[in-house]
Write an enzyme that holds these catalytic residues in place. Structure first.
Site, short mmCIF file in Angstrom:
data_model
loop_
_atom_site.label_atom_id
_atom_site.label_comp_id
_atom_site.label_asym_id
_atom_site.label_seq_id
_atom_site.Cartn_x
_atom_site.Cartn_y
_atom_site.Cartn_z
N CYS A 77 0.52 -9.10 7.32
CA CYS A 77 -0.34 -10.19 6.86
C CYS A 77 0.39 -11.37 6.24
O CYS A 77 0.94 -12.19 6.93
CB CYS A 77 -1.43 -9.67 5.94
N GLU A 102 -3.70 -4.51 9.43
CA GLU A 102 -3.38 -4.13 8.04
C GLU A 102 -4.55 -3.35 7.45
O GLU A 102 -5.72 -3.67 7.73
CB GLU A 102 -3.17 -5.42 7.24
N LYS A 161 4.81 -3.51 2.72
CA LYS A 161 4.63 -4.98 2.71
C LYS A 161 5.49 -5.64 1.63
O LYS A 161 5.44 -5.25 0.45
CB LYS A 161 3.14 -5.28 2.48
#
Ligand code: CDV
Length: 331
Positions: free
Chosen positions: A191, A68, A147
């Site tokens: 993440c 990330e 995300k």
């Protein structure tokens, strides 16, 4: 006299179906990054990424997952408005590939190795996302993911040792995606997404066989430091469970080590659909790990215990999509 025809044995039928299934082998890698300082140039970081790309290629890999926000330091740790010397926009990419990242795409295409890369994206119409892309072996971008689960907070919280302002600096993504690529079905997650079972299930319901997850996980969790010693355990717990419960391979890849005074978890790993670890990093620095996987193996889980079509009960899962918080029973 009675004659007995042999009883149908579903387990034997599944086992023989697996034997008939041709393998879909793919050698994959995780390219873990050590820390990136705030002063490190994009060009220097891209040189590090290319070095890992080459190592992975030498080990036979056709796909390498990078972390990330892999092009800069993890800038959401700063409340930038309070620090005028930091230019927030300089952490975002307005082009992909752009002048600094083009060499990564060129070298990857030259070697015939694909990659996944996380970065901060500023779109032409002014939207900011924590983005990850999947790039095929010819250098073409297969897909882009924004995300979905943004952790942390929006406002400056000076009581913290360091900030986690993803909710200030990024907009939420609104979908999980999978793509037909690398001889299978590949999905991306980023993440904090890895801690949520919905991530893996929504990807697996779109056929995911391989899920690539980049992360930056500070070892210190300010809202509850009692979780600090469990960071490595929780990292594996969620990704191994996600792999097993959905019959997927998972690659979790960190930017780890001490970056601008903040210690982040490394412990990148490649996980099989059985939930077992196939390869794992041993350092907190730039490190490549490689594993040969067989995407056909995912069917062992997808067609038995986790045969979604046969066993899922969406009609009783309503609260999953109808509510966010828990609603306990009334007295
Ligand atoms: N970059 C992240 O999403 N980090 C979160 C931390 C803040 C908990 C994570 O889930 O690892």
């Amino acid at each position: 006299m009675t004659s007995h025809s042999p009883a149908f044995d579903p387990d034997a039928a599944i086992a023989s179906a697996h034997q008939d299934r041709p393998p879909r082998r793919l050698t994959v890698a995780a390219g873990q990054l050590g820390p990136i300082s705030a002063s490190e140039s994009r060009e220097a970081v891209v040189t590090r990424l290319i070095r890992m790309l080459e190592q992975a290629h030498c080990a036979g890999a056709e796909l390498i997952a990078f972390p990330e926000l892999a092009l800069t330091t993890f800038f959401p740790r700063w409340y930038v408005e309070g620090e005028p010397e930091l230019d927030l926009d300089s952490f975002y990419e307005t082009q992909m590939p752009g002048p600094a990242t083009q060499p990564l795409f060129d070298r990857a295409a030259e070697l015939g190795i694909g990659f996944a890369l996380g970065y901060a994206e500023l779109t032409p119409d002014g939207h900011r996302y924590n983005t990850q892309i999947l790039v095929e072996r010819d250098g073409s971008i297969v897909g882009r993911y924004h995300k979905v689960h943004l952790p942390g907070h929006r406002e400056h919280e000076p009581w913290r040792e360091f900030q986690h302002l993803e909710r200030r600096y990024f907009e939420k993504g609104d979908a999980f995606h999978t793509w037909n690529s690398f001889g299978g079905v590949v999905g991306l997650a980023t993440c904090n997404d890895r801690r949520w079972p919905e991530t893996y299930r929504v990807l697996a319901l779109q056929g995911a066989e391989l899920i690539l997850i980049g992360y930056n996980t500070p070892k210190h969790y300010a809202p509850d430091p009692s979780q600090n010693p469990l960071q490595g355990f929780h990292n594996r717990l969620v990704m191994q469970a996600g792999a097993y419960q959905n019959g997927c391979y998972v690659i979790g890849v960190a930017k780890g080590g001490r970056e601008e005074g903040v210690d982040s978890l490394a412990e990148s790993c490649i996980i099989a659909p059985s939930g077992t670890i196939l390869a794992d990093c041993r350092t907190e620095a730039d490190e490549v790990i490689v594993a040969e996987i067989d995407l056909a193996e995912t069917s062992k889980y997808k067609e038995t215990l986790f045969d979604f079509e046969r066993y899922r009960r969406p009609e009783v899962y309503g609260p999953i999509t109808e509510q966010t918080g828990a609603i306990p029973p009334e007295d």
